[in-house]
Structures are given as structure tokens and as C-alpha cells.
Write a protein that holds these residues in place. Sequence first.
Motif, PDB file in Angstrom:
ATOM      1  N   MET A 132      59.490  68.968 -11.860  1.00 28.68           N
ATOM      2  CA  MET A 132      58.082  69.114 -12.224  1.00 28.68           C
ATOM      3  C   MET A 132      57.365  67.779 -12.101  1.00 28.68           C
ATOM      4  SD  MET A 132      58.301  71.293 -15.765  1.00 28.68           S
ATOM      5  CE  MET A 132      58.880  72.981 -15.835  1.00 28.68           C
ATOM      6  N   ALA A 133      56.057  67.842 -11.825  1.00 32.55           N
ATOM      7  CA  ALA A 133      55.238  66.635 -11.795  1.00 32.55           C
ATOM      8  C   ALA A 133      53.826  66.986 -12.228  1.00 32.55           C
ATOM      9  CB  ALA A 133      55.223  66.022 -10.399  1.00 32.55           C
ATOM     10  N   ALA A 134      53.207  66.104 -13.020  1.00 30.06           N
ATOM     11  CA  ALA A 134      51.827  66.297 -13.454  1.00 30.06           C
ATOM     12  C   ALA A 134      50.880  65.927 -12.323  1.00 30.06           C
ATOM     13  CB  ALA A 134      51.541  65.442 -14.681  1.00 30.06           C
ATOM     14  N   LEU A 135      49.865  66.767 -12.120  1.00 25.31           N
ATOM     15  CA  LEU A 135      48.847  66.536 -11.106  1.00 25.31           C
ATOM     16  C   LEU A 135      47.494  66.358 -11.792  1.00 25.31           C
ATOM     17  CD1 LEU A 135      49.805  69.314  -8.497  1.00 25.31           C
ATOM     18  CD2 LEU A 135      50.685  66.973  -8.684  1.00 25.31           C
ATOM     19  N   PRO A 136      46.507  65.814 -11.090  1.00 24.29           N
ATOM     20  CA  PRO A 136      45.166  65.672 -11.682  1.00 24.29           C
ATOM     21  C   PRO A 136      44.607  67.023 -12.128  1.00 24.29           C
ATOM     22  CG  PRO A 136      45.355  64.372  -9.676  1.00 24.29           C
ATOM     23  CD  PRO A 136      46.592  65.212  -9.754  1.00 24.29           C
ATOM     24  N   GLY A 137      43.747  66.984 -13.133  1.00 25.25           N
ATOM     25  CA  GLY A 137      43.122  68.215 -13.610  1.00 25.25           C
ATOM     26  C   GLY A 137      44.029  69.095 -14.420  1.00 25.25           C
ATOM     27  N   ASP A 138      44.990  68.503 -15.114  1.00 27.94           N
ATOM     28  CA  ASP A 138      45.930  69.242 -15.959  1.00 27.94           C
ATOM     29  C   ASP A 138      46.804  70.207 -15.173  1.00 27.94           C
ATOM     30  OD1 ASP A 138      45.086  67.998 -18.308  1.00 27.94           O
ATOM     31  OD2 ASP A 138      43.495  69.477 -18.637  1.00 27.94           O
ATOM     32  N   LYS A 139      46.905  70.014 -13.870  1.00 25.72           N
ATOM     33  CA  LYS A 139      47.793  70.841 -13.067  1.00 25.72           C
ATOM     34  C   LYS A 139      49.230  70.332 -13.180  1.00 25.72           C
ATOM     35  CE  LYS A 139      44.385  71.812  -9.412  1.00 25.72           C
ATOM     36  NZ  LYS A 139      44.139  71.687  -7.950  1.00 25.72           N
ATOM     37  N   VAL A 140      50.188  71.216 -12.920  1.00 20.77           N
ATOM     38  CA  VAL A 140      51.592  70.846 -12.848  1.00 20.77           C
ATOM     39  C   VAL A 140      52.189  71.490 -11.602  1.00 20.77           C
ATOM     40  CG1 VAL A 140      53.871  71.050 -13.926  1.00 20.77           C
ATOM     41  CG2 VAL A 140      51.862  70.603 -15.345  1.00 20.77           C
ATOM     42  N   ALA A 141      52.929  70.706 -10.834  1.00 22.32           N
ATOM     43  CA  ALA A 141      53.623  71.230  -9.661  1.00 22.32           C
ATOM     44  C   ALA A 141      55.100  71.392  -9.985  1.00 22.32           C
ATOM     45  CB  ALA A 141      53.452  70.296  -8.477  1.00 22.32           C
ATOM     46  N   MET A 142      55.703  72.486  -9.507  1.00 24.15           N
ATOM     47  CA  MET A 142      57.128  72.767  -9.701  1.00 24.15           C
ATOM     48  C   MET A 142      57.773  72.998  -8.343  1.00 24.15           C
ATOM     49  SD  MET A 142      57.950  75.403 -12.776  1.00 24.15           S
ATOM     50  CE  MET A 142      57.879  74.954 -14.490  1.00 24.15           C
ATOM     51  N   VAL A 143      58.995  72.502  -8.181  1.00 24.90           N
ATOM     52  CA  VAL A 143      59.733  72.741  -6.943  1.00 24.90           C
ATOM     53  C   VAL A 143      61.103  73.322  -7.256  1.00 24.90           C
ATOM     54  CG1 VAL A 143      58.562  70.958  -5.604  1.00 24.90           C
ATOM     55  CG2 VAL A 143      60.599  70.360  -6.937  1.00 24.90           C
ATOM     56  N   GLY A 144      61.689  73.994  -6.227  1.00 22.13           N
ATOM     57  CA  GLY A 144      62.996  74.608  -6.449  1.00 22.13           C
ATOM     58  C   GLY A 144      63.649  75.101  -5.176  1.00 22.13           C
ATOM     59  N   LEU A 145      64.504  76.100  -5.329  1.00 22.70           N
ATOM     60  CA  LEU A 145      65.277  76.632  -4.216  1.00 22.70           C
ATOM     61  C   LEU A 145      64.383  77.167  -3.099  1.00 22.70           C
ATOM     62  CD1 LEU A 145      68.211  78.617  -5.892  1.00 22.70           C
ATOM     63  CD2 LEU A 145      68.349  76.451  -4.671  1.00 22.70           C
ATOM     64  N   ALA A 183      62.623  75.895  -0.649  1.00 18.66           N
ATOM     65  CA  ALA A 183      61.317  75.250  -0.440  1.00 18.66           C
ATOM     66  C   ALA A 183      60.228  75.805  -1.350  1.00 18.66           C
ATOM     67  CB  ALA A 183      60.898  75.352   1.024  1.00 18.66           C
ATOM     68  N   THR A 184      60.606  76.205  -2.551  1.00 17.26           N
ATOM     69  CA  THR A 184      59.623  76.715  -3.507  1.00 17.26           C
ATOM     70  C   THR A 184      58.744  75.594  -4.028  1.00 17.26           C
ATOM     71  OG1 THR A 184      61.036  78.542  -4.198  1.00 17.26           O
ATOM     72  CG2 THR A 184      59.331  77.839  -5.745  1.00 17.26           C
ATOM     73  N   LEU A 185      57.428  75.779  -3.942  1.00 18.36           N
ATOM     74  CA  LEU A 185      56.457  74.857  -4.512  1.00 18.36           C
ATOM     75  C   LEU A 185      55.394  75.688  -5.223  1.00 18.36           C
ATOM     76  CD1 LEU A 185      55.033  72.176  -5.027  1.00 18.36           C
ATOM     77  CD2 LEU A 185      54.072  72.306  -2.708  1.00 18.36           C
ATOM     78  N   LEU A 186      55.338  75.569  -6.548  1.00 21.70           N
ATOM     79  CA  LEU A 186      54.390  76.324  -7.357  1.00 21.70           C
ATOM     80  C   LEU A 186      53.416  75.371  -8.033  1.00 21.70           C
ATOM     81  CD1 LEU A 186      56.875  78.773  -9.152  1.00 21.70           C
ATOM     82  CD2 LEU A 186      55.661  79.130  -6.998  1.00 21.70           C
ATOM     83  N   ILE A 187      52.142  75.767  -8.093  1.00 16.15           N
ATOM     84  CA  ILE A 187      51.113  74.972  -8.753  1.00 16.15           C
ATOM     85  C   ILE A 187      50.602  75.732  -9.971  1.00 16.15           C
ATOM     86  CG2 ILE A 187      48.919  73.764  -8.505  1.00 16.15           C
ATOM     87  CD1 ILE A 187      51.133  72.677  -6.697  1.00 16.15           C
ATOM     88  N   HIS A 231      50.030  79.433  -8.394  1.00 11.97           N
ATOM     89  CA  HIS A 231      49.790  79.446  -6.953  1.00 11.97           C
ATOM     90  C   HIS A 231      51.020  78.953  -6.212  1.00 11.97           C
ATOM     91  CE1 HIS A 231      47.970  79.061  -3.086  1.00 11.97           C
ATOM     92  NE2 HIS A 231      47.914  77.744  -3.106  1.00 11.97           N
ATOM     93  N   SER A 232      51.524  79.738  -5.249  1.00 10.03           N
ATOM     94  CA  SER A 232      52.663  79.350  -4.431  1.00 10.03           C
ATOM     95  C   SER A 232      52.172  78.715  -3.132  1.00 10.03           C
ATOM     96  CB  SER A 232      53.530  80.571  -4.119  1.00 10.03           C
ATOM     97  OG  SER A 232      54.599  80.223  -3.262  1.00 10.03           O
ATOM     98  N   VAL A 233      52.729  77.552  -2.804  1.00  9.74           N
ATOM     99  CA  VAL A 233      52.316  76.826  -1.604  1.00  9.74           C
ATOM    100  C   VAL A 233      53.442  76.868  -0.572  1.00  9.74           C
ATOM    101  CG1 VAL A 233      51.556  74.610  -0.665  1.00  9.74           C
ATOM    102  CG2 VAL A 233      50.875  75.292  -2.984  1.00  9.74           C
TER     103      VAL A 233
END
Length: 373
Positions: free
Chosen positions: A303-316, A318-322, A330-332
Motif C-alpha cells: 500500500m502507498a498513500a497518494l495525494p487527496g487521501d487516496k491509497v494505492a494497493m498492489v498485488g497478484l 499486476a493488480t493495482l487498486l485505487i 478503481h482498478s487500473v
Amino acid sequence: MRHSSFKLAALIFGLSAVPLSLLITTEAQQEPAAAATEAGAAAAPVESTSEAAPEATAESGGEPAAAEAVAKPIVPRPSEMAVRAVNNPLLRVVNTGKHYVAVGVYGHILISADGTKWNQVASPVDVMLTSVTFADENNGWAVGHDAVILHTADGGETWKQQNFQPELNKPLFDVLFLDAQTGFAVGAYGLMLTTTDGGSSWAQVAANPVTEDERHFNALAKLGDGSLMVVGEAGTIGVSADRGLTWTKLATPYESSLFCVIAAGEKGALIGGLRGNSFFSADVRAGSWKKMQTNSDQSLFGMAALPGDKVAMVGLNATLLIFEPGKPVHSVPIIDKLGNRQTESLSWLTMAPDGGLIVVGDAGVQRLDAAKF
């Protein structure tokens, strides 16, 4: 331990004596460790193994005395410099405030000034490094398999070994420092090490109610109010309000493995784990958790904190969730250079200088454009 091929699912939280992929690809709870923690004081000192112990000798003749013989400790080999280290599996990346540092397989340590061009630096060990953290721009620590702990005092340019205990068969999975002196490292079968002198000496925390059943500790975080939080196997959650002196086990919203945690607000946290399960609480001690609708069954590792109180998550895969307050998760999709959707798993991420993301995982390190998320 050398590996001929890698999948992130088998790297991050694997034990050499267990089929590695089983540890994070099933909802079933893993079996607790067979060996019980030795009863005793709250903190048992961990002896340094960086120097070989001298052989015992008889009082006369200088010949080794069989009854007093002392086995030489295993000394780790330094990591080899690799031409394509930046493309080998990496498990953690951090921004030190001065530059970026990433760690991974074979003891690889890479540094970058801009998150684009990376250089491998010498590492005193060739075992897998699972996590890295910095207390300030200069002082950092990396941990990994064989309970290894490394320290840098120059921002990651050079590293020295502080701990190495292959006989434990307990890899370390995360490390957190509150300042340049006080830190914690956690790992398999409830292993928790602590230091108050910058890692010159480490003590093993015993009689910890959070891990009385010897479940694996997977991740650490400092909450907004200064409390510490640890998560792990079988929904393990623990908190400490006194800088790690005492710990309290909390009720869990999920009975299987949790792999990542990040602070949210003053008393809250966001946690993630197996099969896309993620939960939010505004006050972790109150025990009220809200399940996040990730619409994913892919295990979440970082996990990582993003601007605007967003959080990004990564996983198996190539999962990237915002995560953004008040909006659906939101899935990217991550697209490779050939225009295909990437499938390599991701383990961790941090913000890039231009507002994009630097992510690491099976395929090494890569940059993601901010416009994509």
C-alpha cells in the motif's frame, strides 16, 4: 538459498520447509509452528553472528577438545552484481527523502535518484531481502530470509550486517523504525525483534500476547496517534501504545492472512490480504471494520498513500487498486510495451517525483504515469 525461477506468491511470505505457493493462494489457515516459543523474560538477547567464533582447544597441546568444540556459525556470502538486477524480482521500494531504494532476491539492493535509472550497490548477503525502511535520509535498514538485518548510514550507498540467524529458519518480512535508534523487525512464527540502539544489538520479544499461537507477522505500521500496529497470518492484528513495550491483540474482521497495513486518520488503518480482502477502520481499537468492495480476488501485498487521501494497493497478477474516499475502488490495468495487459505480480509501490508511481514485483522495477490513475 538460490532460486532458479520466481513467482511473487512464493517469495514474500514463503518458508523453505513449506510449499511456498500454498502460503498465499488458499483461504485455509496455515498450521501454527510446531516449536513453541521458549518461556522466559520478555526480551531475550539475539547474539551477533557476523564474526566466526574461535574453535575450542584443549588446555594442552593446542588440539581441539571434542567435548568443548564450538561449531562455526554460517557466514553469508555477499550478493553478486547482476547486469539485469533491475529486472529481477524486487519486494520493496521506498523513498528515503534523498533518493529511492529497492530490495529483492539474491540480496539485491538498488538505488535511484529519480526512480528511472537504477544502480545496484554491494550487499553483504545473497539471501532474499523482503523489506526496507529509513528513519531519515541516511539511516536505513533492510531485512529478509535467515533473519538477516542490514544497516546503511549513508542513504543506501553502503550496507553492513547487523543480524544473521539461518538456524532459526524464520525469515523477517517487515521492518519499522520510529527514529534512528528505536526499531522493530517481524517475521515468521511470531518472530519480533527490537532495538533501542540503532540495531547495534537486537532483542527477541517473547511472551507477546499477539503471537501466543506463533502466527506469522507480515507487516508493521505507525498509526496517526503514534501507536504501532502489526498484522499477519490468520487475521492477526496487534497494537502497542507505548512504542512496542507492550502489545494488545485485537479482534479481526478476517480469519485468514493479512499482508499489508497503512495508517488512516489519527486512530484508523486500512488493511489488505488474501483474495482481495481489504478492510477499513477509523479506530482500530474500537473493533469496527468496514469491508472494502475491491471487486478483486487477487491477494494484496503493498500500500502507498497518494495525494487527496487516496491509497494505492498492489498485488497478484499486476493488480493495482485505487481507494478514494466516497468513491468506488478503481482498478487500473497495467499495460506492457507491446500493448498487452501485464500479468506479473506486484509487491510494493511508492510515489514518483512526477506524481506517478514506482512499483516493484516479479518484473523488477517500473514507472507508471500519473495520468493512468
